[in-house]
Design a protein around this motif. Structure first.
Motif, PDB file in Angstrom:
ATOM      1  N   ARG A   1       0.823  -1.214   0.000  1.00 29.93           N
ATOM      2  CA  ARG A   1       0.000   0.000   0.000  1.00 29.93           C
ATOM      3  C   ARG A   1       0.857   1.264   0.000  1.00 29.93           C
ATOM      4  N   LEU A   2       2.188   1.109   0.034  1.00 35.16           N
ATOM      5  CA  LEU A   2       3.087   2.265   0.016  1.00 35.16           C
ATOM      6  C   LEU A   2       3.290   2.704  -1.429  1.00 35.16           C
ATOM      7  N   ALA A   3       2.377   3.511  -1.917  1.00 34.78           N
ATOM      8  CA  ALA A   3       2.327   3.840  -3.348  1.00 34.78           C
ATOM      9  C   ALA A   3       3.573   4.562  -3.839  1.00 34.78           C
ATOM     10  N   ASN A   4       4.298   5.264  -2.948  1.00 39.90           N
ATOM     11  CA  ASN A   4       5.466   6.036  -3.373  1.00 39.90           C
ATOM     12  C   ASN A   4       6.786   5.301  -3.165  1.00 39.90           C
ATOM     13  N   LEU A   5       6.713   4.047  -2.707  1.00 42.13           N
ATOM     14  CA  LEU A   5       7.934   3.317  -2.375  1.00 42.13           C
ATOM     15  C   LEU A   5       8.762   3.037  -3.632  1.00 42.13           C
ATOM     16  N   GLN A   6      10.049   3.420  -3.568  1.00 40.32           N
ATOM     17  CA  GLN A   6      10.972   3.206  -4.682  1.00 40.32           C
ATOM     18  C   GLN A   6      12.055   2.182  -4.347  1.00 40.32           C
ATOM     19  N   THR A   7      12.418   2.109  -3.057  1.00 38.34           N
ATOM     20  CA  THR A   7      13.463   1.171  -2.623  1.00 38.34           C
ATOM     21  C   THR A   7      12.950   0.345  -1.459  1.00 38.34           C
ATOM     22  N   LEU A   8      13.073  -0.976  -1.567  1.00 39.29           N
ATOM     23  CA  LEU A   8      12.733  -1.893  -0.490  1.00 39.29           C
ATOM     24  C   LEU A   8      13.903  -2.861  -0.339  1.00 39.29           C
ATOM     25  N   ASP A   9      14.685  -2.698   0.724  1.00 36.22           N
ATOM     26  CA  ASP A   9      15.897  -3.490   0.919  1.00 36.22           C
ATOM     27  C   ASP A   9      15.795  -4.249   2.241  1.00 36.22           C
ATOM     28  N   LEU A  10      15.467  -5.537   2.144  1.00 34.41           N
ATOM     29  CA  LEU A  10      15.348  -6.408   3.314  1.00 34.41           C
ATOM     30  C   LEU A  10      16.432  -7.481   3.303  1.00 34.41           C
ATOM     31  N   TYR A  11      17.501  -7.240   2.592  1.00 40.44           N
ATOM     32  CA  TYR A  11      18.616  -8.168   2.431  1.00 40.44           C
ATOM     33  C   TYR A  11      19.194  -8.616   3.775  1.00 40.44           C
ATOM     34  N   LEU A  12      19.550  -9.909   3.866  1.00 37.74           N
ATOM     35  CA  LEU A  12      20.258 -10.472   5.009  1.00 37.74           C
ATOM     36  C   LEU A  12      19.493 -10.295   6.313  1.00 37.74           C
ATOM     37  N   ASN A  13      18.287 -10.855   6.370  1.00 39.37           N
ATOM     38  CA  ASN A  13      17.514 -10.932   7.599  1.00 39.37           C
ATOM     39  C   ASN A  13      17.044 -12.383   7.774  1.00 39.37           C
ATOM     40  N   LYS A  14      15.993 -12.587   8.538  1.00 39.21           N
ATOM     41  CA  LYS A  14      15.468 -13.934   8.757  1.00 39.21           C
ATOM     42  C   LYS A  14      13.961 -13.980   8.504  1.00 39.21           C
ATOM     43  N   PHE A  15      13.524 -13.248   7.482  1.00 43.16           N
ATOM     44  CA  PHE A  15      12.110 -13.260   7.126  1.00 43.16           C
ATOM     45  C   PHE A  15      11.711 -14.660   6.669  1.00 43.16           C
ATOM     46  N   THR A  16      10.497 -15.061   7.020  1.00 44.24           N
ATOM     47  CA  THR A  16       9.965 -16.362   6.620  1.00 44.24           C
ATOM     48  C   THR A  16       8.636 -16.155   5.898  1.00 44.24           C
ATOM     49  N   GLY A  17       8.066 -17.269   5.438  1.00 50.19           N
ATOM     50  CA  GLY A  17       6.795 -17.197   4.727  1.00 50.19           C
ATOM     51  C   GLY A  17       6.988 -16.830   3.273  1.00 50.19           C
ATOM     52  N   GLY A  18       5.885 -16.519   2.606  1.00 56.03           N
ATOM     53  CA  GLY A  18       5.941 -16.219   1.189  1.00 56.03           C
ATOM     54  C   GLY A  18       6.242 -14.752   0.897  1.00 56.03           C
ATOM     55  N   ILE A  19       6.587 -14.495  -0.373  1.00 56.88           N
ATOM     56  CA  ILE A  19       6.793 -13.117  -0.818  1.00 56.88           C
ATOM     57  C   ILE A  19       5.420 -12.543  -1.161  1.00 56.88           C
ATOM     58  N   PRO A  20       5.014 -11.477  -0.496  1.00 59.30           N
ATOM     59  CA  PRO A  20       3.654 -10.946  -0.716  1.00 59.30           C
ATOM     60  C   PRO A  20       3.389 -10.598  -2.173  1.00 59.30           C
ATOM     61  N   TYR A  21       2.296 -11.123  -2.688  1.00 55.12           N
ATOM     62  CA  TYR A  21       1.869 -10.823  -4.060  1.00 55.12           C
ATOM     63  C   TYR A  21       1.611  -9.336  -4.225  1.00 55.12           C
ATOM     64  N   GLU A  22       1.204  -8.671  -3.126  1.00 50.39           N
ATOM     65  CA  GLU A  22       0.821  -7.248  -3.184  1.00 50.39           C
ATOM     66  C   GLU A  22       1.987  -6.328  -3.534  1.00 50.39           C
ATOM     67  N   LEU A  23       3.227  -6.795  -3.304  1.00 47.75           N
ATOM     68  CA  LEU A  23       4.372  -5.946  -3.628  1.00 47.75           C
ATOM     69  C   LEU A  23       4.458  -5.652  -5.124  1.00 47.75           C
ATOM     70  N   GLY A  24       3.872  -6.514  -5.921  1.00 48.35           N
ATOM     71  CA  GLY A  24       3.862  -6.287  -7.362  1.00 48.35           C
ATOM     72  C   GLY A  24       3.042  -5.082  -7.768  1.00 48.35           C
ATOM     73  N   ASN A  25       2.219  -4.565  -6.840  1.00 51.04           N
ATOM     74  CA  ASN A  25       1.397  -3.395  -7.147  1.00 51.04           C
ATOM     75  C   ASN A  25       2.152  -2.079  -7.007  1.00 51.04           C
ATOM     76  N   LEU A  26       3.393  -2.138  -6.500  1.00 50.31           N
ATOM     77  CA  LEU A  26       4.175  -0.922  -6.279  1.00 50.31           C
ATOM     78  C   LEU A  26       4.774  -0.454  -7.598  1.00 50.31           C
ATOM     79  N   SER A  27       4.056   0.407  -8.273  1.00 51.41           N
ATOM     80  CA  SER A  27       4.442   0.819  -9.626  1.00 51.41           C
ATOM     81  C   SER A  27       5.731   1.633  -9.660  1.00 51.41           C
ATOM     82  N   MET A  28       6.093   2.286  -8.533  1.00 49.88           N
ATOM     83  CA  MET A  28       7.288   3.130  -8.514  1.00 49.88           C
ATOM     84  C   MET A  28       8.515   2.388  -7.996  1.00 49.88           C
TER      85      MET A  28
END
Length: 596
Positions: free
Chosen positions: A116-143
């Motif tokens: 829902r972060l319509a203005n998001l340009q950079t998302l850097d979650l490298y080298l953590n311990k996130f689990t589960g699936g990659i959210p389908y909703e991230l594909g909606n971030l047009s920017m």
């Protein structure tokens, strides 16, 4: 008609004042979202040391960058040893353009709300311990143009919708249980009967394994190097040749090399971190000659304002030379770094000494507090009247009063300071500072002047006497439905200052033979004069110095008391006049019309 218009104007003015007061205490949605975000992580992390919910906006918090309208556009918390989960409340920061949380220990799922972060340009979650699936909703971030989810424990299918199609596989590497599509998740290896294998297929298998092993042997050093580089690139410092650095002339100040300051701080080791502010970190360092220094490393400049901020602070500190003002020893400036070098303050800040006591650093006694009050007043007086043009600090509080080895007060942190011509009574600027230390004329209209500092100094005196932060004093006063000034004035008039005074001073305050009680009352009087709501009525800092030295406080106090009484009587007279007008207005029509 004229009287009715006058009443309407008064009512309108009162309404405006009321709205301003209400607006000043309304919760900031950006602050609320960041506080909720912080709540997902383990408490006590130094990364959040400056995240004070009492601030008017979060733009001075470390790791937070704001854009227009004081809206958060960047959160940079990479390599900060964060442990916990990423709370979905982050989506409320609708102006957010960059979220960088690489190199931490964050667990749990990636919130779908990030989509829902319509203005998001950079998302850097490298080298953590996130689990589960990659959210389908991230594909909606047009920017979205920079995405790194690699080196986590994600699983399932990598979505191919929307913005995902723009990113290379490296964005998802080292998530062993993710697959580009469903067919990749099937076991492609087929089993055969043990007796049906031919020798040719066995040889081929052995040859293939040998080839793969050789390839891995070749590739391993490259993979290790790339992994190491990705981890180091974020915090790496580089020495730069002089011809590559910006051309800048800062008088006779010493210009340090970046390598000198790296060596002095053990490459800016977290163990040498002294504190964080809105504009950068401060480190303790030791030069090769053995002298101790404090190095203020300004935040990375992403908006092109860092160099201007750096030069402004250098100019202000350089032109204000006084024993009670922080002295600048030198600087370091490269295309990527801005660092200020100052003397190391052994006793840290007044706020620290008031709130953190130990055997080696006991609570400040009363003579020392009185000395700090005078020293800080002299420093501010010099800024206002000893410099040309004069300098307005704009953030006077106990946290910005530093203490040297002799516990002498040194006014520091000029990150919000402004230069002002003597011919100008005030300037209008964006409101910055700490809640509880900001006067009403600055809070509601952005009008700042030397009297802004006088107000902040008065609140600092209350901190010095009580041992509490200005924001905490606001809370205590609110319990009595009063401003801090009015609450303390009532305590003073009712001889109940023991309610205000620091518990560590209670015993000496009660001992009338030592004379501390009277000195405390005099300091409270000065603080009350400094925190009057009317800016013109506040004394100048030079007058405050004179009063602290024991001259003129009785005259100023009596003058203020007389003025207060006159204003009170005028209000009563105005109220009686309005009541009389109302009684005339409400007379029967035949009396109002007079004889016929």
């Amino acid at each position: 008609m004229a009287e009715q218009r006058r009443r309407r104007r008064i009512l309108l003015l009162l309404l405006v004042i009321l709205l301003c007061r209400v607006a000043s205490v309304l919760p900031n949605s950006e602050v609320e979202a960041l506080q909720a975000f912080m709540g997902g992580f383990e408490a006590g992390n130094p990364a959040f040391q400056s995240w004070d919910q009492s601030m008017l906006n979060p733009c001075t918090w470390f790791h937070v960058t704001c854009g227009q309208g004081n809206l958060v556009i960047r959160l940079d918390l990479g390599n900060q040893s964060l442990s916990g989960v990423l709370k979905p409340d982050i989506w409320k920061l609708q102006a957010l353009q960059s979220l960088e949380l690489y190199g931490n220990n964050i667990t749990g799922k990636i919130p779908t709300e990030l989509g829902r972060l319509a203005n998001l340009q950079t998302l850097d979650l490298y080298l953590n311990k996130f689990t589960g699936g990659i959210p389908y909703e991230l594909g909606n971030l047009s920017m979205l143009s920079n995405l790194d989810l690699s080196h986590n424990n994600l699983s399932g299918i990598i979505p191919t919708n929307g913005s995902f199609s723009r990113f290379t596989p490296i964005s998802f590497t080292d998530n062993p249980n993710t697959f580009k599509n469903s067919s990749e998740s099937n076991n492609s290896a087929t089993t055969t009967s043990s007796g049906g294998r031919s020798s040719a297929s066995s040889i081929a298998t052995i040859a293939g394994g040998a080839a793969a092993g050789a390839a891995m042997l070749f590739a391993a050093p490259i993979v290790v190097f790339v992994w190491w580089w990705r981890r180091k690139r974020r915090d790496q410092f580089f020495d730069l040749l002089d011809e590559e650095t910006p051309e800048v002339h800062l008088g006779q100040l010493r210009r340090f090399t970046l390598r000198e300051l790296q060596v002095a701080t053990d490459n800016f080791s977290p163990s040498n971190l002294l504190g964080r502010g809105g504009f950068g970190k401060v480190y303790k360092g030791r030069l090769l000659d053995g002298s101790l220094i404090a190095i203020k490393k300004l935040n990375e400049d992403r908006n092109g304002t860092g160099e201007r901020q750096f030069l402004m602070e250098v100019e202000i500190i350089s032109m204000a030379v006084h024993q009670n003002l922080l002295r600048l020893q030198g600087y370091c400036m490269t295309p990527t770094e801005r660092l200020l070098v100052c003397p190391y303050m052994e006793n840290k800040s007044l706020e620290t000494r008031l709130r953190e006591c130990s055997d080696s650093q006991p609570s400040l006694d009363w003579p020392t507090r009185r000395k700090i009050a005078l020293g800080s007043a002299r420093g501010l007086s010099y800024l206002h009247e000893g410099c040309n043009p004069k300098i307005i600090h704009r953030d006077v509080k106990a946290a910005n009063i530093l203490l040297d080895e002799k516990l002498e007060a040194v006014v520091g942190d000029f990150g919000l300071a402004r230069i002002m011509d003597y011919k100008v009574s005030h300037v209008v600027t964006g409101v910055m500072g700490t809640l509880g230390h900001i006067p009403m004329e600055y809070l509601t209209a952005g009008r700042t002047s030397d009297k802004t500092d006088v107000f902040g100094y008065g609140i600092m005196l209350f901190e010095l006497i009580s041992g509490q932060r200005g924001f905490d004093l606001v809370g205590l006063a609110n319990e009595e439905n009063a401003r801090v000034h009015d609450w303390v004035k009532k305590l003073f008039e009712e001889d109940r200052l023991q309610t205000l005074i620091d518990p560590s001073l209670q015993e000496i305050y009660e001992d009338r033979e030592q004379g501390v009680r009277e000195e405390v009352r005099l300091l409270v009087q000065i603080a009350l004069l400094c925190t009057q709501e009317s800016a013109p009525n506040r004394p100048r800092m030079s007058t405050v110095v004179t009063m602290l030295e024991g001259d003129g406080i009785a005259e100023h106090w009596d003058s203020w008391q007389r003025k207060t009484m006159v204003q009170a009587s005028l209000k009563v007279g105005q109220h009686d006049s309005e009541a009389q007008n109302d009684s005339v207005t409400n007379l029967p029509p035949d009396i109002m019309s007079g004889p016929r």
